[in-house]
Design a protein around this motif. Structure first.
Motif, PDB file in Angstrom:
ATOM      1  N   ARG A  50       0.837  -1.285   0.003  1.00  0.00           N
ATOM      2  CA  ARG A  50      -0.050  -0.009  -0.024  1.00  0.00           C
ATOM      3  C   ARG A  50       0.668   1.317  -0.124  1.00  0.00           C
ATOM      4  NH1 ARG A  50      -2.999  -0.252   5.063  1.00  0.00           N
ATOM      5  NH2 ARG A  50      -1.345  -1.724   5.792  1.00  0.00           N
ATOM      6  N   GLU A  88     -14.619  -6.815  -8.034  1.00  0.00           N
ATOM      7  CA  GLU A  88     -15.965  -6.756  -7.289  1.00  0.00           C
ATOM      8  C   GLU A  88     -15.837  -7.453  -6.137  1.00  0.00           C
ATOM      9  OE1 GLU A  88     -18.516  -4.714  -8.332  1.00  0.00           O
ATOM     10  OE2 GLU A  88     -17.351  -4.327 -10.254  1.00  0.00           O
ATOM     11  N   LEU A  89     -16.205  -6.810  -5.026  1.00  0.00           N
ATOM     12  CA  LEU A  89     -16.154  -7.173  -3.613  1.00  0.00           C
ATOM     13  C   LEU A  89     -16.796  -8.657  -3.696  1.00  0.00           C
ATOM     14  CD1 LEU A  89     -15.295  -7.161  -0.864  1.00  0.00           C
ATOM     15  CD2 LEU A  89     -17.304  -5.885  -0.234  1.00  0.00           C
ATOM     16  N   SER A  90     -17.850  -8.914  -4.233  1.00  0.00           N
ATOM     17  CA  SER A  90     -18.602 -10.211  -4.244  1.00  0.00           C
ATOM     18  C   SER A  90     -17.767 -11.320  -4.663  1.00  0.00           C
ATOM     19  CB  SER A  90     -20.068 -10.284  -4.863  1.00  0.00           C
ATOM     20  OG  SER A  90     -19.838  -9.644  -6.134  1.00  0.00           O
ATOM     21  N   THR A  93     -14.707 -11.884  -2.727  1.00  0.00           N
ATOM     22  CA  THR A  93     -15.076 -12.803  -1.802  1.00  0.00           C
ATOM     23  C   THR A  93     -15.436 -14.294  -1.903  1.00  0.00           C
ATOM     24  OG1 THR A  93     -16.041 -10.981  -0.873  1.00  0.00           O
ATOM     25  CG2 THR A  93     -16.535 -12.854   0.366  1.00  0.00           C
ATOM     26  N   THR A 123      -6.665 -13.397  -0.394  1.00  0.00           N
ATOM     27  CA  THR A 123      -6.858 -12.159   0.718  1.00  0.00           C
ATOM     28  C   THR A 123      -6.351 -11.010   0.404  1.00  0.00           C
ATOM     29  OG1 THR A 123      -6.411 -14.154   2.334  1.00  0.00           O
ATOM     30  CG2 THR A 123      -6.097 -11.899   3.146  1.00  0.00           C
ATOM     31  N   VAL A 126      -9.085  -9.097  -1.755  1.00  0.00           N
ATOM     32  CA  VAL A 126     -10.362  -8.522  -0.898  1.00  0.00           C
ATOM     33  C   VAL A 126      -9.717  -7.282  -0.202  1.00  0.00           C
ATOM     34  CG1 VAL A 126     -11.509  -9.061   1.118  1.00  0.00           C
ATOM     35  CG2 VAL A 126     -11.188 -10.768  -0.259  1.00  0.00           C
ATOM     36  N   GLU A 127      -8.521  -7.132   0.305  1.00  0.00           N
ATOM     37  CA  GLU A 127      -8.045  -6.055   1.012  1.00  0.00           C
ATOM     38  C   GLU A 127      -8.000  -5.048   0.207  1.00  0.00           C
ATOM     39  OE1 GLU A 127      -4.336  -6.926   2.513  1.00  0.00           O
ATOM     40  OE2 GLU A 127      -4.845  -8.442   4.258  1.00  0.00           O
ATOM     41  N   VAL A 129      -9.577  -4.420  -2.726  1.00  0.00           N
ATOM     42  CA  VAL A 129     -11.122  -3.844  -3.160  1.00  0.00           C
ATOM     43  C   VAL A 129     -11.641  -2.914  -2.092  1.00  0.00           C
ATOM     44  CG1 VAL A 129     -13.502  -4.497  -3.420  1.00  0.00           C
ATOM     45  CG2 VAL A 129     -11.611  -5.710  -4.452  1.00  0.00           C
ATOM     46  N   ASN A 130     -11.328  -3.354  -0.798  1.00  0.00           N
ATOM     47  CA  ASN A 130     -11.562  -2.452   0.455  1.00  0.00           C
ATOM     48  C   ASN A 130     -10.838  -1.001   0.251  1.00  0.00           C
ATOM     49  OD1 ASN A 130     -13.432  -4.250   1.535  1.00  0.00           O
ATOM     50  ND2 ASN A 130     -11.779  -5.325   2.655  1.00  0.00           N
ATOM     51  N   TYR A 131      -9.493  -0.918   0.068  1.00  0.00           N
ATOM     52  CA  TYR A 131      -9.110   0.123  -0.026  1.00  0.00           C
ATOM     53  C   TYR A 131      -9.487   1.018  -1.485  1.00  0.00           C
ATOM     54  CZ  TYR A 131      -5.712  -0.473   3.507  1.00  0.00           C
ATOM     55  OH  TYR A 131      -5.075  -0.806   4.732  1.00  0.00           O
ATOM     56  N   SER A 133     -12.457   0.901  -2.494  1.00  0.00           N
ATOM     57  CA  SER A 133     -13.875   1.522  -2.512  1.00  0.00           C
ATOM     58  C   SER A 133     -14.000   2.559  -1.318  1.00  0.00           C
ATOM     59  CB  SER A 133     -14.806   0.359  -2.363  1.00  0.00           C
ATOM     60  OG  SER A 133     -14.468  -0.389  -1.224  1.00  0.00           O
TER      61      SER A 133
END
Length: 133
Positions: A50, A88-90, A93, A123, A126-127, A129-131, A133
């Motif tokens: 990051r 995409e988060l879905s 995941t 993993t 997913v991390e 995508v969270n950053y 969005s």
């Protein structure tokens, strides 16, 4: 003042920019780097790099490598990176759930190692995508 950072693979320069803060995926956990950090060479695990510049985080998924920190310059040498295009988060995941099941059901050591690597990548996605969005 910010740090100079370069992320390189054997065949290309991924990025060459500045950052206020860098978080590296070390083998034993995350390594935070700020201006004035002590000189360091460390191995990197598969995971999320990051970069923070102007209060905005930019994630890059790394596939193992090395990092050198010296005089406000961070050089990251990696085997490969994974492009962050339209995640995409879905979707990520679901990939994480599949990777977790693959680790649990692996029958040989090689299958377990391969599944564990895929789990690390899932993993990191997913991390990321969270950053984003």
């Amino acid at each position: 003042m910010s740090m100079n950072i370069r992320v390189l693979t054997p065949d290309r320069v991924i990025c060459s920019t500045t950052a206020d803060e860098v978080v590296l995926p070390g083998l034993t956990g995350q390594i935070g780097v700020l201006e004035g950090h002590a000189s360091l060479i460390t191995a990197l695990d598969t995971g999320l790099l990051r970069l923070k510049l102007n209060e905005k985080w930019t994630p890059i998924i790394l596939c193992g490598g090395l990092a050198e920190i010296d005089q406000n310059r961070v050089t990251v040498l990696v085997n490969d990176v994974e492009e962050l295009t339209s995640l995409e988060l879905s979707e990520v995941t679901q990939e994480l759930e599949k990777a977790t099941l693959a680790v649990e059901s692996a029958e040989t050591n090689k299958a377990r190692l391969d599944a564990a690597l895929e789990l690390k990548k899932a993993t990191a996605r997913v991390e990321a995508v969270n950053y984003l969005s």
